[in-house]
Design an enzyme around this catalytic site. Structure first.
Site, short mmCIF file in Angstrom:
data_model
loop_
_atom_site.label_atom_id
_atom_site.label_comp_id
_atom_site.label_asym_id
_atom_site.label_seq_id
_atom_site.Cartn_x
_atom_site.Cartn_y
_atom_site.Cartn_z
CB CYS A 4 -0.92 0.01 1.22
SG CYS A 4 -1.79 1.58 1.39
CB CYS A 7 0.84 1.37 4.38
SG CYS A 7 -0.80 1.02 5.06
N GLY A 93 -14.09 6.53 -8.52
CA GLY A 93 -12.75 6.68 -9.08
C GLY A 93 -11.64 6.55 -8.06
CG HIS A 100 -7.08 8.96 -0.18
ND1 HIS A 100 -7.20 7.63 -0.54
CD2 HIS A 100 -7.39 9.68 -1.27
CE1 HIS A 100 -7.54 7.55 -1.82
NE2 HIS A 100 -7.68 8.78 -2.29
P1 5GP Z 1 -8.12 8.72 -5.41
O1 5GP Z 1 -8.61 8.76 -6.82
O2 5GP Z 1 -7.78 7.32 -4.95
O3 5GP Z 1 -9.07 9.42 -4.47
O4 5GP Z 1 -6.83 9.62 -5.40
C1 5GP Z 1 -5.56 9.15 -5.06
C2 5GP Z 1 -4.65 10.35 -5.08
O5 5GP Z 1 -3.39 9.95 -4.60
C3 5GP Z 1 -4.43 10.96 -6.47
O6 5GP Z 1 -4.82 12.33 -6.45
C4 5GP Z 1 -2.94 10.78 -6.71
O7 5GP Z 1 -2.36 11.87 -7.40
C5 5GP Z 1 -2.39 10.61 -5.31
N1 5GP Z 1 -1.20 9.78 -5.24
C6 5GP Z 1 -1.03 8.55 -5.80
N2 5GP Z 1 0.17 8.05 -5.50
C7 5GP Z 1 0.79 8.99 -4.74
C8 5GP Z 1 2.08 9.04 -4.13
O8 5GP Z 1 2.92 8.13 -4.23
N3 5GP Z 1 2.38 10.16 -3.42
C9 5GP Z 1 1.50 11.19 -3.28
N4 5GP Z 1 1.89 12.25 -2.57
N5 5GP Z 1 0.27 11.17 -3.85
C10 5GP Z 1 -0.07 10.07 -4.57
ZN ZN Z 2 -2.44 1.52 3.54
#
Ligand code: 5GP
Ligand code: ZN
Length: 113
Positions: A4, A7, A93, A100
Site C-alpha cells: 500500500c 502505508c 474513481g 484518504h
Molecule cells: P483517489 O482517486 O484514490 O481518491 O486519489 C488518489 C490520489 O493519490 C491521487 O490524487 C494521486 O495523485 C495521489 N497519489 C497517488 N500516488 C501517490 C504518491 O505516491 N504520493 C502522493 N503524494 N500522492 C499520490
Molecule cells: Zn495503507
C-alpha cells in the site's frame, strides 16, 4: 499493509511532502495536484475506504475533518473556499485503496459532474 503506497508514506519508506502529522493522522501534498492547494489527509492505520470504518472510528473521522480545517487555515484557503473529498470505490474513481481525504482549493473549483 504490504504494497500500500500510503502505508509506505506513513512508514517513511517512500518520500512525501508532509505538512501535518500526529499519532493517528498524516497529511501530505498530492503528487499530481489538481488545484494550487491539494493535500491528502489519511489515517495512519490502513482502512480500505469509508466502508471499512466502524462506529468506534467516529472520533478518528472527526479528527481528520478537524485537521482539514486547520490545514485549510494554514494554507490560506479557509476564506476563499475549499473542498474535502473522499472517493470510495470504483464509481467514485478511488485509485489508492487506503482511506484518504483530499483537501482541495486555491482557485475556483469545477462543479461536480
Ligand atoms: P483517489 O482517486 O484514490 O481518491 O486519489 C488518489 C490520489 O493519490 C491521487 O490524487 C494521486 O495523485 C495521489 N497519489 C497517488 N500516488 C501517490 C504518491 O505516491 N504520493 C502522493 N503524494 N500522492 C499520490
Ligand atoms: Zn495503507
Amino acid at each position: 499493509m504490504a504494497d500500500c503506497i500510503f502505508c509506505k508514506i506513513v512508514a517513511k519508506e517512500i518520500p512525501a511532502q508532509i505538512l501535518y502529522e500526529d499519532k493517528d493522522v498524516i497529511s501530505f501534498r498530492d503528487i499530481n495536484p489538481m488545484a494550487p492547494v491539494h493535500l491528502l489527509i489519511i489515517p495512519k492505520q490502513h482502512y480500505q475506504d469509508l466502508n471499512t470504518a466502524a462506529p468506534a472510528d467516529e472520533c478518528l473521522l472527526g479528527h481528520i475533518l478537524a485537521v482539514a480545517q486547520k490545514l485549510a487555515v494554514e494554507q490560506g484557503i479557509a476564506e476563499s473556499g475549499y473542498r474535502v473529498v473522499a472517493n470510495n470505490g470504483l464509481n467514485a474513481g478511488q485509485i489508492v485503496d487506503h482511506l484518504h481525504f483530499h483537501l482541495i482549493g486555491g482557485h475556483l473549483l469545477p462543479d461536480f459532474a
